[in-house]
Design a protein around this motif. Structure first.
Motif, PDB file in Angstrom:
ATOM      1  N   MET A   1       0.840  -1.176   0.000  1.00  0.00           N
ATOM      2  CA  MET A   1       0.000   0.000   0.000  1.00  0.00           C
ATOM      3  C   MET A   1       0.886   1.241   0.000  1.00  0.00           C
ATOM      4  O   MET A   1       1.851   1.320   0.742  1.00  0.00           O
ATOM      5  N   ARG A   2       0.552   2.191  -0.844  1.00  0.00           N
ATOM      6  CA  ARG A   2       1.281   3.459  -0.914  1.00  0.00           C
ATOM      7  C   ARG A   2       0.400   4.566  -0.351  1.00  0.00           C
ATOM      8  O   ARG A   2      -0.758   4.696  -0.736  1.00  0.00           O
ATOM      9  N   TYR A   3       0.978   5.355   0.531  1.00  0.00           N
ATOM     10  CA  TYR A   3       0.277   6.482   1.135  1.00  0.00           C
ATOM     11  C   TYR A   3       0.635   7.742   0.361  1.00  0.00           C
ATOM     12  O   TYR A   3       1.795   7.949   0.007  1.00  0.00           O
ATOM     13  N   LYS A   4      -0.351   8.593   0.132  1.00  0.00           N
ATOM     14  CA  LYS A   4      -0.110   9.823  -0.622  1.00  0.00           C
ATOM     15  C   LYS A   4       0.096  11.037   0.282  1.00  0.00           C
ATOM     16  O   LYS A   4       0.133  12.158  -0.177  1.00  0.00           O
ATOM     17  N   VAL A   5       0.247  10.807   1.553  1.00  0.00           N
ATOM     18  CA  VAL A   5       0.414  11.892   2.500  1.00  0.00           C
ATOM     19  C   VAL A   5       1.858  12.392   2.477  1.00  0.00           C
ATOM     20  O   VAL A   5       2.794  11.613   2.340  1.00  0.00           O
ATOM     21  N   ALA A   6       2.011  13.691   2.559  1.00  0.00           N
ATOM     22  CA  ALA A   6       3.334  14.316   2.642  1.00  0.00           C
ATOM     23  C   ALA A   6       3.194  15.583   3.478  1.00  0.00           C
ATOM     24  O   ALA A   6       3.134  16.686   2.951  1.00  0.00           O
ATOM     25  N   PRO A   7       3.108  15.417   4.806  1.00  0.00           N
ATOM     26  CA  PRO A   7       2.931  16.600   5.655  1.00  0.00           C
ATOM     27  C   PRO A   7       4.167  17.497   5.607  1.00  0.00           C
ATOM     28  O   PRO A   7       5.221  17.071   5.118  1.00  0.00           O
ATOM     29  N   PRO A   8       4.042  18.700   6.121  1.00  0.00           N
ATOM     30  CA  PRO A   8       5.203  19.594   6.129  1.00  0.00           C
ATOM     31  C   PRO A   8       6.399  18.917   6.791  1.00  0.00           C
ATOM     32  O   PRO A   8       6.251  18.235   7.810  1.00  0.00           O
ATOM     33  N   PRO A   9       7.590  19.050   6.202  1.00  0.00           N
ATOM     34  CA  PRO A   9       8.770  18.377   6.741  1.00  0.00           C
ATOM     35  C   PRO A   9       9.145  18.898   8.120  1.00  0.00           C
ATOM     36  O   PRO A   9       9.042  20.104   8.395  1.00  0.00           O
ATOM     37  N   ARG A  10       9.535  17.979   8.956  1.00  0.00           N
ATOM     38  CA  ARG A  10       9.987  18.277  10.312  1.00  0.00           C
ATOM     39  C   ARG A  10      11.201  17.403  10.589  1.00  0.00           C
ATOM     40  O   ARG A  10      11.634  16.640   9.741  1.00  0.00           O
ATOM     41  N   SER A  11      11.694  17.443  11.796  1.00  0.00           N
ATOM     42  CA  SER A  11      12.860  16.641  12.160  1.00  0.00           C
ATOM     43  C   SER A  11      12.450  15.233  12.577  1.00  0.00           C
ATOM     44  O   SER A  11      11.283  14.973  12.881  1.00  0.00           O
ATOM     45  N   LEU A  12      13.424  14.346  12.617  1.00  0.00           N
ATOM     46  CA  LEU A  12      13.174  13.003  13.120  1.00  0.00           C
ATOM     47  C   LEU A  12      12.816  13.045  14.602  1.00  0.00           C
ATOM     48  O   LEU A  12      12.037  12.224  15.079  1.00  0.00           O
ATOM     49  N   VAL A  13      13.364  14.014  15.323  1.00  0.00           N
ATOM     50  CA  VAL A  13      13.008  14.188  16.743  1.00  0.00           C
ATOM     51  C   VAL A  13      11.518  14.505  16.856  1.00  0.00           C
ATOM     52  O   VAL A  13      10.827  13.973  17.730  1.00  0.00           O
ATOM     53  N   PHE A  14      11.018  15.349  15.967  1.00  0.00           N
ATOM     54  CA  PHE A  14       9.583  15.649  15.958  1.00  0.00           C
ATOM     55  C   PHE A  14       8.773  14.375  15.737  1.00  0.00           C
ATOM     56  O   PHE A  14       7.786  14.123  16.425  1.00  0.00           O
ATOM     57  N   LEU A  15       9.167  13.570  14.747  1.00  0.00           N
ATOM     58  CA  LEU A  15       8.436  12.331  14.476  1.00  0.00           C
ATOM     59  C   LEU A  15       8.430  11.417  15.690  1.00  0.00           C
ATOM     60  O   LEU A  15       7.417  10.793  16.006  1.00  0.00           O
ATOM     61  N   GLU A  16       9.554  11.342  16.363  1.00  0.00           N
ATOM     62  CA  GLU A  16       9.634  10.499  17.558  1.00  0.00           C
ATOM     63  C   GLU A  16       8.707  11.016  18.659  1.00  0.00           C
ATOM     64  O   GLU A  16       8.037  10.238  19.336  1.00  0.00           O
ATOM     65  N   ARG A  17       8.641  12.332  18.824  1.00  0.00           N
ATOM     66  CA  ARG A  17       7.729  12.926  19.823  1.00  0.00           C
ATOM     67  C   ARG A  17       6.276  12.691  19.447  1.00  0.00           C
ATOM     68  O   ARG A  17       5.451  12.338  20.294  1.00  0.00           O
ATOM     69  N   ALA A  18       5.949  12.884  18.165  1.00  0.00           N
ATOM     70  CA  ALA A  18       4.570  12.667  17.714  1.00  0.00           C
ATOM     71  C   ALA A  18       4.190  11.207  17.894  1.00  0.00           C
ATOM     72  O   ALA A  18       3.085  10.894  18.360  1.00  0.00           O
ATOM     73  N   ARG A  19       5.082  10.317  17.561  1.00  0.00           N
ATOM     74  CA  ARG A  19       4.830   8.880  17.743  1.00  0.00           C
ATOM     75  C   ARG A  19       4.619   8.558  19.211  1.00  0.00           C
ATOM     76  O   ARG A  19       3.741   7.776  19.575  1.00  0.00           O
ATOM     77  N   GLY A  20       5.427   9.144  20.075  1.00  0.00           N
ATOM     78  CA  GLY A  20       5.313   8.903  21.514  1.00  0.00           C
ATOM     79  C   GLY A  20       3.985   9.360  22.093  1.00  0.00           C
ATOM     80  O   GLY A  20       3.558   8.883  23.149  1.00  0.00           O
TER      81      GLY A  20
END
Length: 160
Positions: A1-20
């Protein structure tokens, strides 16, 4: 499955916080979006929802019939980068296009143009504006994930 989402770029630290912010026990989309907003500086639900889906595309969040939940595996940037390339629509085409040399955002959009499904073109009044923005976001995410480098407004494959 391919996702077409491409939110505004952020840092990997941001992704880790959002995931948490996402619970281990499945929660509904609204609760998960609210959690992302509370844990990060994302101000609106629509953007939080885009990051939630992006986290799912990266394999950092999963979805069941009871809602979204954080996966138990550790956040590994290399695995997230591979999932980005494998699961997010257009990334593989951009990375392949880097093999031919540097790309500016217009060249990158041209590399994706023919692959953009017709229904995506028809669902937006000005689909080119929408997809140019997505393409630029994908390029910046490719830099963040270490798949590309940006120099003088152009993107090239990352040199090992």
């Amino acid at each position: 499955m391919r996702y077409k989402v491409a939110p505004p770029p952020r840092s990997l630290v941001f992704l880790e916080r959002a995931r948490g912010a996402i619970p281990l026990v499945p929660g509904d989309e609204a609760d998960c979006c609210r959690a992302i907003q509370q844990e990060t500086d994302v101000g609106d639900r629509e953007t939080a929802q885009a990051y939630l889906v992006f986290l799912r595309a990266l394999g950092l969040v999963a979805e069941s019939d009871r809602g979204y939940y954080r996966t138990k595996r550790d956040f590994e940037p290399e695995q997230a980068a591979e999932a980005f390339r494998r699961s997010v629509f257009g990334v593989d085409a951009l990375v392949d296009a880097f093999a031919d040399g540097s790309l500016d955002p217009d060249d990158a959009f041209d590399a994706l143009r023919e692959d953009i499904p017709r229904w995506e073109r028809e669902r937006h009044a000005d689909w080119e504006v929408v997809w140019r923005e997505r393409t630029e976001n994908l390029l910046e995410w490719a830099v963040e994930f270490g798949l590309a480098e940006k120099t003088a407004g152009e993107y090239v494959a990352r040199r090992e």
